[in-house]
Design an enzyme around this catalytic site. Structure first.
Site, PDB file in Angstrom:
ATOM      1  N   HIS A 188      -6.908   3.022   4.138  1.00 51.12           N
ATOM      2  CA  HIS A 188      -6.561   3.707   5.387  1.00 51.12           C
ATOM      3  C   HIS A 188      -7.795   3.939   6.278  1.00 51.12           C
ATOM      4  CE1 HIS A 188      -2.758   4.646   3.388  1.00 51.12           C
ATOM      5  NE2 HIS A 188      -2.307   5.250   4.477  1.00 51.12           N
TER       6      HIS A 188
ATOM      7  N   CYS B  27      -4.394  -1.374  -1.877  1.00 51.81           N
ATOM      8  CA  CYS B  27      -4.556   0.064  -1.993  1.00 51.81           C
ATOM      9  C   CYS B  27      -5.520   0.317  -3.152  1.00 51.81           C
ATOM     10  CB  CYS B  27      -3.183   0.674  -2.292  1.00 51.81           C
ATOM     11  SG  CYS B  27      -3.205   2.439  -2.646  1.00 51.81           S
TER      12      CYS B  27
ATOM     13  N   GLY C 217      -2.841   9.039  -3.279  1.00 50.81           N
ATOM     14  CA  GLY C 217      -4.139   9.493  -3.788  1.00 50.81           C
ATOM     15  C   GLY C 217      -4.150  10.914  -4.298  1.00 50.81           C
TER      16      GLY C 217
ATOM     17  N   CYS D  44     -10.884   3.570   0.656  1.00 47.27           N
ATOM     18  CA  CYS D  44      -9.432   3.706   0.768  1.00 47.27           C
ATOM     19  C   CYS D  44      -9.049   2.854   1.962  1.00 47.27           C
ATOM     20  CB  CYS D  44      -9.068   5.176   1.002  1.00 47.27           C
ATOM     21  SG  CYS D  44      -7.386   5.443   1.630  1.00 47.27           S
TER      22      CYS D  44
ATOM     23  N   THR E  14      -6.201   3.118  -4.571  1.00 43.08           N
ATOM     24  CA  THR E  14      -5.610   4.078  -5.506  1.00 43.08           C
ATOM     25  C   THR E  14      -4.649   3.368  -6.459  1.00 43.08           C
ATOM     26  OG1 THR E  14      -5.754   5.739  -3.761  1.00 43.08           O
ATOM     27  CG2 THR E  14      -4.330   6.253  -5.630  1.00 43.08           C
TER      28      THR E  14
ATOM     29  N   ASP F 140       0.882  -1.176   0.000  1.00 41.01           N
ATOM     30  CA  ASP F 140       0.000   0.000   0.000  1.00 41.01           C
ATOM     31  C   ASP F 140       0.917   1.222   0.000  1.00 41.01           C
ATOM     32  OD1 ASP F 140      -2.448   1.574   0.440  1.00 41.01           O
ATOM     33  OD2 ASP F 140      -1.707   1.883   2.466  1.00 41.01           O
TER      34      ASP F 140
END
Ligand code: DGL
Length: 263
Positions: free
Chosen positions: A192, A79, A49, A190, A81, A16
């Site tokens: 995160h 990830c 991102g 996302c 993105t 990631d």
């Protein structure tokens, strides 16, 4: 590289832009407790991102090239993105040799559960800009209403840890607070963001949250099994955490997030 230097031979390589993919890694360890995982977070270059697509492609490919060189048997792009920007290129290069698994925002499960509902999709600017997202949300348009919210700066804030601090809640209040009471579900698009579940609930109330971690773990299981690559060992697998930002504080955040109580 000689075989002796293939230090991650038989590992699943997971990457990631930083700590986010640890939310996916946790699901994969739960799904496949006997597998060995090598996790790499590119925290020195996070956030992805808000970079150009070309830059995300270049960074992603160089991580994957190294993982393959070091012996990884499968690649998980943990990830959204990097999946949107680079998974096609990674597949073109490696899919004939090994499974390559990406992650996409969990619009499908959200639309299934909240049929005809209004669903907020939190993701990075790059994910929301690229075709993959538009193709997915277009395909599901008859099943639910999707409201994209570009959360620039949020993943970067998660990178810094200390997620109970007031500024995190303030950021969320600004980004998604205006939708409070008007939506049926939120997609955490996302990797995160699952680390902010508690904070998102505190801003939005008891609304269902959807992320792609579990689905990605199941897909990895299917692919390893299909390719005859499952680890046959009975003992718990090894988990190596690595980062392009190898400071003591950073690695502490990685370890904390691997064990954090985020449900
Ligand atoms: N964790 C990444 C994602 O799933 C991106 C965060 C970032 O670096 O911007 O999209």
């Amino acid at each position: 590289m000689s075989t002796d230097e293939k230090k991650y031979r038989g590992y699943v390589g997971v990457f990631d832009s930083g700590v986010g993919g640890i939310s996916v890694l946790r699901e994969m360890i739960r799904e496949l407790p006997n597998e060995n995982f090598y996790y790499f977070g590119d925290s020195a270059n996070a956030p992805y991102g808000e970079k150009t697509v070309e830059k995300v492609q270049e960074l992603s490919m160089s991580i994957v090239d190294r993982m393959v060189n070091e012996g990884c048997k499968a690649i998980v792009v943990a990830c959204n993105t990097a999946t949107s920007a680079a998974v096609r290129l990674i597949r073109e290069k490696y899919e004939k040799t090994m499974p390559v698994i990406g992650i996409e925002p969990a619009l499908k499960p959200a639309a299934r559960e909240e049929h005809h509902g209004r669903i907020l999709v939190m993701a990075t600017p790059v994910t929301l800009r690229l075709e993959k997202y538009h193709e997915l949300s277009g395909r599901l348009a008859g099943e639910a209403e999707f409201i994209p919210v570009s959360c620039a700066g949020l993943a970067d804030r998660v990178e810094k840890g200390n997620l109970d601090a007031a500024d995190v809640t303030q950021m969320l209040e600004q980004m998604i607070g205006p939708y409070r009471g008007q939506i049926d579900g939120i997609v955490l698009g996302c990797t995160h963001y699952p680390f902010l579940k508690k904070q998102i609930h505190s801003v939005m109330g008891d609304v269902p949250l959807y992320d792609g971690g579990r689905g990605t773990a199941r897909e990895l299981h299917r692919q390893l099994s299909r390719h005859g690559l499952l680890n046959k060992g009975e003992e718990p697998g090894r988990v190596v955490l690595d980062s392009s930002l190898k400071t003591e504080e950073e690695m502490k955040i990685y370890r904390q997030l691997l064990d954090a109580d985020i449900e």
